[in-house]
Enzyme design. Structure first.
Site, PDB file in Angstrom:
ATOM      1  N   LYS A  85       0.841  -1.250   0.153  1.00 25.05           N
ATOM      2  CA  LYS A  85       0.390  -0.546  -0.094  1.00 25.05           C
ATOM      3  C   LYS A  85       0.669   1.796   0.171  1.00 25.05           C
ATOM      4  O   LYS A  85       0.300   2.178  -0.663  1.00 25.05           O
ATOM      5  CB  LYS A  85      -1.278  -0.043   1.308  1.00 25.05           C
ATOM      6  CG  LYS A  85      -2.239  -0.896   1.138  1.00 25.05           C
ATOM      7  CD  LYS A  85      -2.616  -1.393   2.087  1.00 25.05           C
ATOM      8  CE  LYS A  85      -3.341  -2.421   2.215  1.00 25.05           C
ATOM      9  NZ  LYS A  85      -4.395  -2.520   3.604  1.00 25.05           N
ATOM     10  N   GLN A 134      -4.625  -1.541   9.837  1.00 23.53           N
ATOM     11  CA  GLN A 134      -5.035  -2.948   8.927  1.00 23.53           C
ATOM     12  C   GLN A 134      -5.223  -4.064   9.977  1.00 23.53           C
ATOM     13  O   GLN A 134      -5.063  -4.049  11.397  1.00 23.53           O
ATOM     14  CB  GLN A 134      -3.205  -2.752   9.092  1.00 23.53           C
ATOM     15  CG  GLN A 134      -3.003  -4.573   7.564  1.00 23.53           C
ATOM     16  CD  GLN A 134      -3.595  -4.398   6.439  1.00 23.53           C
ATOM     17  OE1 GLN A 134      -4.002  -3.511   5.882  1.00 23.53           O
ATOM     18  NE2 GLN A 134      -3.873  -5.146   6.016  1.00 23.53           N
ATOM     19  N   ASP A 140     -10.872   2.895   4.434  1.00 21.41           N
ATOM     20  CA  ASP A 140     -11.099   1.579   4.691  1.00 21.41           C
ATOM     21  C   ASP A 140     -12.541   1.249   4.270  1.00 21.41           C
ATOM     22  O   ASP A 140     -13.812   0.313   4.012  1.00 21.41           O
ATOM     23  CB  ASP A 140     -10.854   0.954   5.781  1.00 21.41           C
ATOM     24  CG  ASP A 140      -9.407   0.171   5.009  1.00 21.41           C
ATOM     25  OD1 ASP A 140      -9.354  -0.084   4.040  1.00 21.41           O
ATOM     26  OD2 ASP A 140      -8.903  -0.166   6.059  1.00 21.41           O
TER      27      ASP A 140
HETATM   28  N1  GUN Z   1      -7.312  -6.941   6.162  1.00 20.94           N
HETATM   29  C1  GUN Z   1      -7.615  -7.559   5.112  1.00 20.94           C
HETATM   30  N2  GUN Z   1      -7.186  -7.137   4.428  1.00 20.94           N
HETATM   31  C2  GUN Z   1      -7.924  -5.267   4.946  1.00 20.94           C
HETATM   32  C3  GUN Z   1      -8.029  -4.241   4.629  1.00 20.94           C
HETATM   33  O1  GUN Z   1      -8.360  -4.250   3.058  1.00 20.94           O
HETATM   34  N3  GUN Z   1      -8.410  -2.975   5.013  1.00 20.94           N
HETATM   35  C4  GUN Z   1      -7.149  -3.105   6.146  1.00 20.94           C
HETATM   36  N4  GUN Z   1      -7.278  -2.184   6.706  1.00 20.94           N
HETATM   37  N5  GUN Z   1      -6.987  -4.780   6.680  1.00 20.94           N
HETATM   38  C5  GUN Z   1      -7.242  -6.029   6.126  1.00 20.94           C
END
Ligand code: GUN
Length: 291
Positions: A52, A96, A119
């Site tokens: 990311k 995350q 998100d």
């Molecule tokens: N863990 C697995 N997929 C995601 C996501 O798209 N965003 C976040 N913050 N955590 C995750």
């Protein structure tokens, strides 16, 4: 058979986002800024967050990685969240998941300012999405919708079976696929771990979105000819013959299912890269909304 190439599509999308970011810079506007909070050292989470942050750099979005010890208390993390909410240089941020067991995920997600929740996990954004109002759409389902759109996959009137009811993928994609609009209007069945005779459902599906996390769960005898397959599974399966010690497997037995499918996403290179691209899109959107 069409391979729904998420890697190629995400590159095109990132190029489009980069053009908009470049124009903002030329116009003297603020450079979008994303922060990612990572608690602990889970291998998969480290990889995702790293991707990311790197993707931000590629397209000129500013990024900040906030890496915290897994011994951090819930209160300390909540204080960090307050700080990020009040940080005017920041357009959006993500925490995350999963978080360590001693931290209540729900409490953390509720503390995020919905205007910075790129998100789309805050109940305010989730509710707005369900009501077809402006919101941040969670990146993985948003990426799936974008992939279907770019490959002109017909969804209207089709039977879509979603496998998995997670808050991040299964539930939101079931809402998006059934909502009114050109890339919705599907008849959706949401299957999960308690569903009986799942193969009866999957065999009647025109589109299957699998977000289960069981490697190669979906076999050729469970699908009909010309099905569209979206495989969201990314499980690390131990494999000593591989330098990393594991291989990534999707939820779908790719080779045998691809022979029957009209279109299918590969793993890796399908939904994964799209998720990152849509997070960048949401970050740009958050920045534009603050202009
Ligand atoms: N863990 C697995 N997929 C995601 C996501 O798209 N965003 C976040 N913050 N955590 C995750």
């Amino acid at each position: 058979m069409i391979v729904l190439d998420g890697k190629k599509t995400a590159i095109a999308l990132k190029e489009e986002i980069k053009l908009t970011v470049d124009k903002r810079i030329n116009d003297g506007k603020k450079i979008p800024h994303l922060a990612a909070v990572l608690v602990g050292n889970d291998g998969a989470s480290l990889t995702y967050v790293g991707s990311k942050v790197r993707s931000c750099e590629q397209i000129g979005i500013k990024s900040t990685l906030i890496h915290l010890e897994d011994t951090i208390s819930e209160n300390e993390l909540l204080q960090k969240i307050t700080q990020l909410n009040n940080d005017d240089s920041l357009d959006g941020y993500i925490v995350q998941l999963p978080l360590p067991k001693h931290i209540n995920e729900e409490k953390i997600l509720l503390a995020i300012d919905p205007r910075k929740d790129v998100d789309g996990f805050h109940p305010s954004n989730f509710g707005r999405m369900a009501l077809e109002m402006d919101s941040f759409i969670p990146a993985t389902p948003y990426g799936i919708m974008e992939l279907l759109k770019r490959y002109k996959i017909e969804t209207s009137g089709k039977h879509c079976v979603v496998i998995g009811r997670s808050h991040i993928v299964g539930r939101p994609i079931s809402i998006l696929m059934s909502q009114k609009g050109p890339y919705g209007n599907a008849t959706v069945t949401l299957a999960h771990s308690r569903t009986e005779n799942i193969e009866v459902l999957t065999r009647s599906a025109d589109i299957i979105v699998s977000a289960l996390g069981i490697p190669e769960f979906l076999k050729a005898d469970m699908v009909k000819e010309d099905v569209v397959i979206i495989d969201v599974g990314i499980t690390r399966v131990p494999d000593t013959s591989h330098p990393k010690g594991y291989v990534i497997k999707g939820d779908v037995a790719y080779e045998e299912v691809a022979r029957k499918a009209y279109a299918i996403t590969p793993v890796p290179g399908g939904v994964g890269p799209m998720t990152i691209a849509m997070l960048l899109k949401n970050t740009l959107l958050a920045c534009e909304r603050r202009d």
